[in-house]
Design a protein around this motif. Structure first.
Motif, mmCIF file in Angstrom:
data_model
loop_
_atom_site.group_PDB
_atom_site.id
_atom_site.type_symbol
_atom_site.label_atom_id
_atom_site.label_comp_id
_atom_site.label_asym_id
_atom_site.label_seq_id
_atom_site.Cartn_x
_atom_site.Cartn_y
_atom_site.Cartn_z
ATOM 1 N N ILE A 1 8.339 -8.750 2.892
ATOM 2 C CA ILE A 1 7.071 -8.778 2.161
ATOM 3 C C ILE A 1 5.946 -8.963 3.167
ATOM 4 O O ILE A 1 5.938 -9.937 3.920
ATOM 5 C CB ILE A 1 7.054 -9.920 1.104
ATOM 6 N N ARG A 2 5.052 -8.021 3.165
ATOM 7 C CA ARG A 2 3.937 -8.076 4.109
ATOM 8 C C ARG A 2 2.637 -8.228 3.338
ATOM 9 O O ARG A 2 2.419 -7.571 2.333
ATOM 10 C CB ARG A 2 3.848 -6.795 4.933
ATOM 11 N N ARG A 3 1.801 -9.098 3.837
ATOM 12 C CA ARG A 3 0.479 -9.269 3.225
ATOM 13 C C ARG A 3 -0.513 -8.446 4.004
ATOM 14 O O ARG A 3 -0.517 -8.450 5.235
ATOM 15 C CB ARG A 3 0.054 -10.734 3.242
ATOM 16 N N VAL A 4 -1.319 -7.784 3.295
ATOM 17 C CA VAL A 4 -2.337 -6.941 3.952
ATOM 18 C C VAL A 4 -3.695 -7.545 3.803
ATOM 19 O O VAL A 4 -4.094 -8.109 2.865
ATOM 20 C CB VAL A 4 -2.325 -5.522 3.317
#
Length: 113
Positions: free
Chosen positions: A110-113
């Motif tokens: 899960i990557r936060r942008v």
């Protein structure tokens, strides 16, 4: 109805219940014996088709995941009974078999942008 008739009915009913309990206990004992006999047969087959290190690994797995170990045992026994095993299963072969059976874990990033 007199007291004698009631006492006789109670006595008959008590005897009937005792007989049912005895039959139920005998059925449970027979089922337990069949399970023990089947488990002994499985262990006998495993001793014939597995190296000691592989059996030790399977017993270790049984401590943590008994259902999974039983499934693996059943698979090994079916392979042995069908004649698809040409030699004893080594520890390395068991590891490969376990890797095939164990569902692969999916990784989620899960990557936060």
């Amino acid at each position: 109805m007199g007291d004698d008739e009631l006492a006789e009915i109670r006595r008959q009913r008590m005897m009937q219940m005792q007989q049912q309990m005895q039959q139920q206990q005998m059925a449970e004992q027979e089922q337990l014996q069949r399970q023990q006999q089947m488990q002994a047969q499985i262990q006998s087959v495993l001793m014939q088709v597995m190296e000691p290190e592989a059996r030790e690994r399977l017993n270790t797995i049984r401590l943590t995941k008994p259902d999974f170990a039983s499934a693996v045992e059943q698979q090994i026994v079916s392979l042995a009974q069908s004649g698809r095993l040409r030699q004893k299963i080594t520890d390395e072969q068991l590891k490969n078999l376990l890797a095939q059976i164990v569902p692969q874990k999916k990784e989620f990033n899960i990557r936060r942008v």
